[in-house]
Design a protein around this motif. Structure first.
Motif, short mmCIF file in Angstrom:
data_model
loop_
_atom_site.label_atom_id
_atom_site.label_comp_id
_atom_site.label_asym_id
_atom_site.label_seq_id
_atom_site.Cartn_x
_atom_site.Cartn_y
_atom_site.Cartn_z
N GLY A 123 5.32 -29.78 24.94
CA GLY A 123 5.68 -29.87 23.52
C GLY A 123 5.56 -28.54 22.84
N GLY A 124 4.45 -27.86 23.07
CA GLY A 124 4.21 -26.55 22.47
C GLY A 124 5.13 -25.47 23.00
N MET B 169 0.66 -35.40 24.83
CA MET B 169 -0.43 -36.28 25.22
C MET B 169 -1.57 -36.24 24.19
N ASN B 170 -1.82 -35.06 23.67
CA ASN B 170 -2.97 -34.91 22.78
C ASN B 170 -2.86 -35.78 21.53
N ALA C 139 5.18 -35.06 27.97
CA ALA C 139 5.07 -35.72 26.66
C ALA C 139 3.98 -35.03 25.85
N TYR D 45 2.43 -25.97 31.06
CA TYR D 45 2.03 -27.08 31.94
C TYR D 45 2.76 -28.31 31.43
C1 LIG Z 1 2.28 -27.75 13.28
C2 LIG Z 1 1.65 -28.86 14.05
N1 LIG Z 1 2.28 -30.04 14.14
C3 LIG Z 1 1.72 -31.04 14.83
C4 LIG Z 1 0.51 -30.88 15.43
C5 LIG Z 1 -0.11 -32.05 16.14
N2 LIG Z 1 -0.16 -31.86 17.58
C6 LIG Z 1 -1.25 -31.37 18.19
S1 LIG Z 1 -1.13 -31.32 19.86
C7 LIG Z 1 0.41 -32.05 19.79
C8 LIG Z 1 1.14 -32.40 21.03
C9 LIG Z 1 0.91 -31.44 22.15
O1 LIG Z 1 1.78 -31.76 23.19
P1 LIG Z 1 2.02 -30.80 24.40
O2 LIG Z 1 2.30 -29.42 23.93
O3 LIG Z 1 3.04 -31.41 25.27
O4 LIG Z 1 0.60 -30.74 25.13
P2 LIG Z 1 -0.27 -31.96 25.69
O5 LIG Z 1 -1.01 -32.55 24.54
O6 LIG Z 1 0.66 -32.93 26.33
O7 LIG Z 1 -1.22 -31.36 26.65
C10 LIG Z 1 0.81 -32.27 18.47
C11 LIG Z 1 2.06 -32.90 18.08
C12 LIG Z 1 -0.12 -29.64 15.30
N3 LIG Z 1 -1.31 -29.37 15.84
N4 LIG Z 1 0.48 -28.64 14.62
#
Ligand SMILES: Cc1ncc(C[n+]2csc(CCOP(=O)(O)OP(=O)(O)O)c2C)c(N)n1
Ligand code: SF4
Lengths: 311, 395
Positions: A112-113, A143-144, A141, A137
């Motif tokens: 996502g990031g 997940m956090n 999806a 990684y």
């Molecule tokens: C600007 C912003 N929007 C939304 C969030 C909420 N947020 C934190 S982690 C995350 C999802 C992370 O997903 P990913 O990058 O796929 O990593 P994973 O959690 O799957 O390891 C979101 C939407 C945030 N921290 N900052």
């Protein structure tokens, strides 16, 4: 515990551990394994930039740090930019970056990031040519925040905001090919890797360390919590992702493609083998699976062609 | 070495660029936006001509500009950027990150009105909207103060480990040329030694550490409190640094609110930034016309100089607060702050808010005179006609 020399000689991975026990990942977490391998490859002289994602939690709440390296936790969409800033600072200060004795600057971000909110900063990072490594990684999806889709979520997969119901499932898009977008930036080194093939992953990490300029690795990292899979099946699932060519291992180096499959001559296994171990695909009908299968084989053929023509 | 200023005729933006050069910034990451752009262009020119040893990161957005400065600052470098309006708004999230991670980044914001409608002209709402980000804010009246402000901001920021913003007005300063007395490099170096970071990501001797990680409710609260402690500490540091600057270079900045002819004033005009130059000139003229008025220029909006405001307020009958900004649903932002700061004190001057100059609307000596007439009448009557006066409105 000290590892005896004769055993050390036989190890196919570095013996040193820099990832501490007591981290807070779920059992069977691919991301946690991935971090462990990165730390094995690079050791203490590593600076991590980690945005909002599961790894924020895995690395531990203040004042703890489960990574045996210095870590800056940053905002969700900024990994690429922060890497650039760290690199600029070290250059300004005359500190050696990369190579055998230099500092490894490593971005460690989820799909996502990377593929969504952080894509712009990633593109800027790649295009400007910073001396750092970006690892995405890929657990397919968010997940956090509790298993929501990302653009790296595959066709048909259940997530909490693309559920599979009695009549429909909502995830109708195929997985975004982030690595192709990365390669379009013509960076020196990009690769896919999997936690099921740690020797291959560590070799790729070493290559990134030796290669000047930006490198990118997309690491397949199963998430039992989000994939609704048994916690002891993560490696098996990751291996099947490669064997079915759903997530093929390859490298792009200075314009050349190289496929790194364990059995290069073997035909890919049917995609069902990868799907059946995971609850997130259980809504899929035979026809849905066929759609995914065709996509996998089409992309696989494309990759083989690329390796043939630009090998 | 004896201080002999180097006089240069420069725009406010070039004054900012020279100050960054003289502060020996090590990393600059920035993104273009009118009217900020010439700051960064000038710095790029310094680099291209070999006058500066700066790592310049031409990022793809302001959000990334601040993120890159944050990375650089966390890795021990002295980092600088500049922006305006929409750019500053885009940075907003990262401004919190910089202060939360206690990074002494310095940024110049060229005050520009927020869109829509598009406007490239002066308006303070962009910077004031960042009030609660944990950044210190210094408002410059002229090009000299832009230059001096950047040098002092680094020193203050690196002492208390908080970021600082130096604010100048669009075009009125950014693109207007004026004489600026610059300080020879050797003397700047004495005033502003190399940075000693609070922590350094490139320090591998110590135990591995992490910055910016999750803090549970057991700890988060204390992190916030420490930022407030640093802001309080900053008030002391600002005054000391301002005095030191005066002793070394002849321009004293020890007052966080610069008072001008307020000693025997019946009422004062209070405001920030370039419009206070106009006000000071108007005060001289109004004094000749029999008005006992003065000017109070708020130099540092964060930390807010409550104590100095109190000293001023207890000796005057009225304060006309001039706001080149607005908080919708309320009033001018400085007005709210000033009133709030005085509420629990025994200083109760009549306070009236004049909204002036939004989006670059011209603000002249004659406007100050009209405000003085109105303010005088209000004080004589002993009550407000309106609390918030949209002064320029086409009625
Ligand atoms: C600007 C912003 N929007 C939304 C969030 C909420 N947020 C934190 S982690 C995350 C999802 C992370 O997903 P990913 O990058 O796929 O990593 P994973 O959690 O799957 O390891 C979101 C939407 C945030 N921290 N900052
Ligand atoms: S939710 Fe998934 S990615 Fe996150 S820690 Fe648990 S297993 Fe790992």
């Amino acid at each position: 515990m000290e590892i005896p020399e004769q055993i050390k000689k036989k190890l196919t991975l570095p013996a040193e551990e820099h990832f501490y026990a007591g981290h807070t990942a779920c059992q069977g977490c691919g991301a946690a394994l991935g971090l462990r391998y990165v730390l094995k490859a690079y050791g203490r002289k590593t600076i991590f930039a980690i945005p909002a994602c599961c790894s924020t939690i895995i690395a531990g709440a203040w004042p703890y740090n489960t990574l045996g390296a210095n870590l800056f936790q940053t905002a969700f969409e900024t990994t690429g930019a922060v890497l650039g800033g760290i690199e600029a600072a070290l250059k300004a200060r005359g500190i050696k970056v990369k190579g055998e004795d230099g500092v490894m600057i490593v971005g460690w971000a989820g799909d996502g990031g990377t593929a969504d909110i952080g894509l712009q900063a990633l593109s800027g990072f790649l295009e400007r040519g910073h001396d750092a490594l970006y690892i995405m990684y890929d657990n397919e999806a968010y997940m956090n925040t509790g298993i929501q889709r990302s653009s790296s979520t595959p066709y048909g997969a259940w997530t909490t905001n693309t559920p599979g119901g009695k009549r429909h499932f909502l995830e109708k898009r195929h997985k975004k090919k982030v690595i192709d977008i990365v390669i379009a930036h013509e960076i020196p080194y990009a690769a896919t890797a999997s936690v099921a093939y740690p020797e291959d992953f560590i070799r790729k990490l070493k290559t990134a360390q030796k290669t000047p300029g930006p490198s990118f690795i997309q690491l397949f990292a199963p998430c039992p919590t989000g994939w609704r899979s048994p916690t002891d099946k993560s490696i098996e699932i990751a291996r099947l992702a490669v064997q079915t060519a759903y997530f093929p291992l390859f490298e792009y180096k200075e314009g050349k493609y190289r496929i790194n499959m364990p059995n290069p001559k073997k035909e890919p296994k049917p995609i069902e083998e990868f799907l059946k171990l995971q609850g997130r695909f259980k809504y899929m009908t035979k026809e849905d699976i066929q759609v995914l299968q065709e996509w996998v084989l089409r992309e696989w053929e494309k990759l083989k062609k690329l390796a043939e023509v630009f090998g | 070495m004896e201080y002999k200023p180097i006089r240069k005729v420069v725009s406010g933006n070039y004054a900012a660029a020279y100050a960054a050069l003289h502060a020996r910034v090590q990393v600059v990451a920035a993104y273009p936006i009118t009217p900020q752009t010439s700051i960064i262009e000038k710095i790029a020119e310094f680099i291209a001509n070999g006058e500066a040893d700066i790592q310049y990161v031409p990022v793809e957005s302001e959000h990334s500009a601040m993120a890159a400065c944050i990375g650089a600052s966390a890795a021990g470098a002295r980092a600088f950027t500049a922006t305006s309006a929409q750019g500053l708004a885009l940075m907003h999230e990262m401004l919190h990150w910089a202060s939360g991670a206690r990074l002494p980044i310095v940024m110049v914001d060229v005050n520009r009105a927020m869109a829509p409608p598009w406007s490239v002209w002066d308006d303070q709402t962009d910077s004031l909207a960042q009030r609660d980000t944990g950044w210190m804010q210094f408002y410059a009246e002229n090009n000299q103060e832009v230059y001096d402000g950047v040098l002092m901001a680094f020193k203050v920021a690196e002492t208390v480990n908080l970021p600082a913003m130096v604010v100048e007005s669009a075009f009125i300063l950014s693109h207007t040329y004026d004489v600026v007395e610059m300080i020879p490099q050797e003397l700047v170096d004495e005033f502003l030694p190399p940075r000693k970071p609070l922590y350094d990501l490139a320090d591998f001797e110590r135990e591995p550490f992490s910055v910016g990680s999750l803090a549970t409710p057991a700890d988060y609260y204390e992190f916030r409190y420490k930022i407030q402690k640093a802001m309080e500490e900053a008030k002391k540091v600002i005054k000391e640094v301002g005095r030191e600057f005066g002793e070394r270079f002849g321009r004293d900045y020890s007052q966080m609110i610069e008072t001008y002819r307020t000693d025997d004033a019946d009422f004062v005009f209070m405001g920030m930034g370039s419009l206070m130059g106009t006000v000071k000139e108007a005060v001289d003229i109004l004094r000749q016309e029999g008005y006992k008025v003065g000017a109070a220029k708020v130099r540092w909006f964060r930390p807010f100089p409550k104590e100095e405001l109190y000293e001023l307020a207890k000796n005057v009958d009225g304060i006309a607060v001039l706001d080149r900004n607005y908080s919708f649903g309320m009033e001018g932002i400085l007005f709210t702050e000033a009133k709030g700061a005085l509420y629990n004190t025994d200083a109760k001057p009549l306070m009236k808010n004049y909204i002036v100059g939004l989006g670059g609307r011209d603000f002249t000596v004659n406007d100050v005179r009209k405000i003085a007439e109105n303010m005088k009448a209000v004080i004589e009557k002993g009550e407000l006609d309106v609390e918030v006066d949209w002064y320029h409105l086409k009625r």
